[in-house]
Scaffold this active site. Structure first.
Site, PDB file in Angstrom:
ATOM      1  N   GLU A  21       0.835  -1.201   0.000  1.00  0.00           N
ATOM      2  CA  GLU A  21       0.000   0.000   0.000  1.00  0.00           C
ATOM      3  C   GLU A  21       0.874   1.257   0.000  1.00  0.00           C
ATOM      4  O   GLU A  21       0.541   2.253  -0.642  1.00  0.00           O
ATOM      5  CB  GLU A  21      -0.912   0.010   1.225  1.00  0.00           C
ATOM      6  CG  GLU A  21      -1.936  -1.101   1.228  1.00  0.00           C
ATOM      7  CD  GLU A  21      -2.739  -1.121   2.500  1.00  0.00           C
ATOM      8  OE1 GLU A  21      -3.970  -0.943   2.393  1.00  0.00           O
ATOM      9  OE2 GLU A  21      -2.166  -1.313   3.593  1.00  0.00           O
ATOM     10  N   TYR A  53     -14.224  27.096   1.430  1.00  0.00           N
ATOM     11  CA  TYR A  53     -14.159  25.652   1.198  1.00  0.00           C
ATOM     12  C   TYR A  53     -13.073  25.260   0.214  1.00  0.00           C
ATOM     13  O   TYR A  53     -12.659  24.110   0.194  1.00  0.00           O
ATOM     14  CB  TYR A  53     -15.520  25.068   0.808  1.00  0.00           C
ATOM     15  CG  TYR A  53     -16.225  25.675  -0.362  1.00  0.00           C
ATOM     16  CD1 TYR A  53     -15.856  25.384  -1.661  1.00  0.00           C
ATOM     17  CD2 TYR A  53     -17.305  26.521  -0.157  1.00  0.00           C
ATOM     18  CE1 TYR A  53     -16.532  25.930  -2.733  1.00  0.00           C
ATOM     19  CE2 TYR A  53     -17.988  27.077  -1.225  1.00  0.00           C
ATOM     20  CZ  TYR A  53     -17.599  26.783  -2.518  1.00  0.00           C
ATOM     21  OH  TYR A  53     -18.262  27.322  -3.576  1.00  0.00           O
ATOM     22  N   GLU A  73      -7.301   6.266  10.501  1.00  0.00           N
ATOM     23  CA  GLU A  73      -7.561   7.050  11.707  1.00  0.00           C
ATOM     24  C   GLU A  73      -6.577   8.210  11.827  1.00  0.00           C
ATOM     25  O   GLU A  73      -6.949   9.320  12.215  1.00  0.00           O
ATOM     26  CB  GLU A  73      -7.476   6.174  12.954  1.00  0.00           C
ATOM     27  CG  GLU A  73      -8.586   5.154  13.069  1.00  0.00           C
ATOM     28  CD  GLU A  73      -8.301   3.833  12.357  1.00  0.00           C
ATOM     29  OE1 GLU A  73      -7.538   3.796  11.347  1.00  0.00           O
ATOM     30  OE2 GLU A  73      -8.853   2.804  12.804  1.00  0.00           O
ATOM     31  N   LYS A  99     -11.481   4.177   2.021  1.00  0.00           N
ATOM     32  CA  LYS A  99     -10.446   3.460   1.275  1.00  0.00           C
ATOM     33  C   LYS A  99     -11.140   2.307   0.547  1.00  0.00           C
ATOM     34  O   LYS A  99     -11.539   1.323   1.165  1.00  0.00           O
ATOM     35  CB  LYS A  99      -9.424   2.946   2.280  1.00  0.00           C
ATOM     36  CG  LYS A  99      -8.299   2.145   1.741  1.00  0.00           C
ATOM     37  CD  LYS A  99      -7.402   1.785   2.946  1.00  0.00           C
ATOM     38  CE  LYS A  99      -6.230   0.967   2.573  1.00  0.00           C
ATOM     39  NZ  LYS A  99      -5.373   0.719   3.747  1.00  0.00           N
TER      40      LYS A  99
END
Length: 120
Positions: A21, A53, A73, A99
């Site tokens: 990954e 934004y 996290e 993901k």
């Protein structure tokens, strides 16, 4: 309370607990919800009376495409903490990080975490 919502921002990053990954990378998708009072901006029609934004998007992009993290996290916490500490007037914040290419031997759309701050 009013909200600013950015949905399904997509970026390529190198986050994950596996070496593959980190070396190959993959897509990540992020939603940000900012709870704030938009009354003044709604009356004045001035960007400086709101939370930009475009700046939120740029912050998310920089973090997701930046230094690899092992956990979603951590990615979500980096985003939430930076937004929470940068913009005055935020009373609540939620950051969801998805993901889709999860290394699980089964079928699922994606794994997702949500980090919150303040009042949602």
């Amino acid at each position: 309370m009013d909200k600013i919502v950015l949905k399904n921002m997509g970026f390529f990053g190198y986050h994950g607990n596996l070496e593959s990954e980190n070396s190959q990378g993959q897509r990540f998708f992020v939603d940000v919800t900012v709870v704030t009072d938009l009354t003044k901006a709604g009356q004045s029609d001035l960007l400086e009376d709101s939370i930009n934004y475009v700046e939120i998007y740029n912050t998310v992009e920089r973090i997701v495409t930046g230094a690899p993290q092992k956990l979603l996290e951590k990615v979500g916490t980096l985003i939430a903490d930076e937004l929470w500490n940068t913009y005055r007037g935020i009373v609540g914040l939620a950051v969801a990080v998805r993901k889709p290419a999860v290394p699980i031997p089964g079928m699922l759309d994606y794994a997702e975490i949500t980090i919150t701050r303040g009042q949602m």
